[in-house]
Design a protein around this motif. Structure first.
Motif, PDB file in Angstrom:
ATOM      1  N   VAL A 288      -4.693  -4.337   1.092  1.00 32.43           N
ATOM      2  CA  VAL A 288      -4.076  -3.201   0.403  1.00 32.43           C
ATOM      3  C   VAL A 288      -5.136  -2.164   0.045  1.00 32.43           C
ATOM      4  CG1 VAL A 288      -2.924  -2.483  -1.726  1.00 32.43           C
ATOM      5  CG2 VAL A 288      -2.079  -4.462  -0.464  1.00 32.43           C
ATOM      6  N   LEU A 289      -6.266  -2.618  -0.470  1.00 34.36           N
ATOM      7  CA  LEU A 289      -7.354  -1.702  -0.801  1.00 34.36           C
ATOM      8  C   LEU A 289      -7.863  -0.978   0.435  1.00 34.36           C
ATOM      9  CD1 LEU A 289      -9.410  -3.846  -3.361  1.00 34.36           C
ATOM     10  CD2 LEU A 289      -7.892  -1.915  -3.842  1.00 34.36           C
TER      11      LEU A 289
ATOM     12  N   THR B 178     -10.896   6.731  -4.184  1.00 33.58           N
ATOM     13  CA  THR B 178     -10.405   5.704  -3.267  1.00 33.58           C
ATOM     14  C   THR B 178     -11.135   5.748  -1.936  1.00 33.58           C
ATOM     15  OG1 THR B 178      -8.602   7.182  -2.567  1.00 33.58           O
ATOM     16  CG2 THR B 178      -8.116   5.581  -4.298  1.00 33.58           C
TER      17      THR B 178
ATOM     18  N   ALA C  94      -3.963   3.642   8.654  1.00 28.92           N
ATOM     19  CA  ALA C  94      -3.950   2.474   7.768  1.00 28.92           C
ATOM     20  C   ALA C  94      -3.432   1.238   8.488  1.00 28.92           C
ATOM     21  CB  ALA C  94      -3.090   2.766   6.537  1.00 28.92           C
TER      22      ALA C  94
ATOM     23  N   ALA D 243       0.829  -1.209   0.000  1.00 20.38           N
ATOM     24  CA  ALA D 243       0.000   0.000   0.000  1.00 20.38           C
ATOM     25  C   ALA D 243       0.863   1.258   0.000  1.00 20.38           C
ATOM     26  CB  ALA D 243      -0.929  -0.006   1.209  1.00 20.38           C
TER      27      ALA D 243
ATOM     28  N   LEU E  26      -3.203   7.556   0.995  1.00 20.60           N
ATOM     29  CA  LEU E  26      -3.273   8.495  -0.121  1.00 20.60           C
ATOM     30  C   LEU E  26      -3.807   9.850   0.330  1.00 20.60           C
ATOM     31  CD1 LEU E  26      -2.955   8.947  -3.170  1.00 20.60           C
ATOM     32  CD2 LEU E  26      -5.285   8.074  -3.461  1.00 20.60           C
TER      33      LEU E  26
ATOM     34  N   VAL F 227      -4.870   1.772   1.328  1.00 18.66           N
ATOM     35  CA  VAL F 227      -4.530   2.841   0.388  1.00 18.66           C
ATOM     36  C   VAL F 227      -5.274   4.153   0.655  1.00 18.66           C
ATOM     37  CG1 VAL F 227      -4.792   3.550  -2.025  1.00 18.66           C
ATOM     38  CG2 VAL F 227      -3.624   1.420  -1.473  1.00 18.66           C
TER      39      VAL F 227
ATOM     40  N   ILE G  52       2.248   1.968  -3.396  1.00 23.30           N
ATOM     41  CA  ILE G  52       1.237   2.521  -4.296  1.00 23.30           C
ATOM     42  C   ILE G  52       0.840   3.942  -3.902  1.00 23.30           C
ATOM     43  CG2 ILE G  52      -1.141   2.264  -5.111  1.00 23.30           C
ATOM     44  CD1 ILE G  52      -0.781  -0.778  -4.703  1.00 23.30           C
ATOM     45  N   ALA G  53       0.484   4.127  -2.637  1.00 16.51           N
ATOM     46  CA  ALA G  53      -0.166   5.368  -2.207  1.00 16.51           C
ATOM     47  C   ALA G  53       0.805   6.515  -1.964  1.00 16.51           C
ATOM     48  CB  ALA G  53      -0.982   5.111  -0.935  1.00 16.51           C
TER      49      ALA G  53
END
Length: 259
Positions: free
Chosen positions: A101-102, A63, A157, A39, A109, A105, A42-43
């Protein structure tokens, strides 16, 4: 019940072996760390890019809106979709990791984007005035100033991932969720209660470690190093409120997505 709970945890036989507490704890940490690393990969860059350039702001809203999707439903959907095409433990690990992960994020983010976007424009102008490139401004000015909100997103998170990683046991994986699932399935309620207690203790310890890390990383002048670890909640609440206030406005006039 309380006595049975602590007796179950204190029993040395419950700490050893593949089904023991220690092994389940390590599995839980592995799932959580793997999801958090992916994560962050990505974020964090995406949030820095959005905050620095002002482009793709709609992704932050999108998101956060995706957080309304039930995590458990996503887990079973991905398991049924990806499981038949994967072999061995990957058939269970990949769907669980994707779901975690979803989950991680959106706060990462939003915190990163809001932290960079909140940097005083005068600081950016001064940095460019002394000849800094865009990359240097991001790395030496915007990122250090954004750290309080970035760390707020990391802490949120991480706690969500650790608490939710228990659902991995529902599709055949291990972790502390295995104690909950097996305890309920076999009527061993002290075991189920022990699993819930261990997850809660792990979350509290993780929050303390991340608070200490934030104090070490964030300059005291930015508000991240004042007070004791237990007394930093006001700073965290203010950072979270600022992150929410600076998120793009979505449909209906509400900032960000569903929380």
């Amino acid at each position: 019940m309380i006595g049975s709970l602590f007796s179950w945890i204190a029993d040395p036989a419950h700490w050893s072996g593949s089904d023991g507490i220690l092994n389940r704890l390590l599995e839980h940490l592995w799932y959580s760390v793997l999801a958090m690393v992916l994560a962050l990969v990505i974020a964090l860059p995406l949030g820095l890019y959005i905050g620095h350039t002002g482009r793709l702001r709609w992704l932050v809203t999108a998101t956060n809106a995706a957080r309304a999707v039930p995590t458990l439903g996503l887990l079973f959907a991905f398991a049924l979709w990806l499981g038949p095409s994967l072999r061995g433990d990957l058939a269970f690990l990949v769907p669980a990791t994707i779901v975690l992960v979803l989950l991680a994020v959106p706060p990462l983010l939003a915190g990163t984007y809001a932290g960079v976007e909140a940097v005083d424009p005068a600081a950016r102008d001064a940095a460019r005035g002394v000849g800094m490139t865009g990359w240097q401004v991001l790395r030496q000015v915007e990122l250090p100033c954004a750290l309080p909100l970035v760390m707020s997103g990391v802490r949120t998170a991480a706690l969500q991932v650790v608490a939710t990683a228990t659902i991995a046991a529902l599709i055949g994986l291990g972790g502390l969720g295995r104690l909950l699932v097996d305890g309920i399935a076999f009527g061993d309620y002290p075991q189920a209660a022990a699993g819930a207690l261990l997850v809660a203790v792990l979350a509290v310890l993780l929050e303390g470690l991340l608070a200490l890390l934030q104090r070490r990383l964030v300059s005291p002048g930015l508000g991240g190093g004042r007070g004791a670890v237990g007394g930093s909640r006001n700073d965290d609440d203010a950072a979270a409120a600022e992150a929410n206030a600076r998120m793009p406005v979505g449909p209906g006039g509400m900032a960000g997505g569903n929380s």
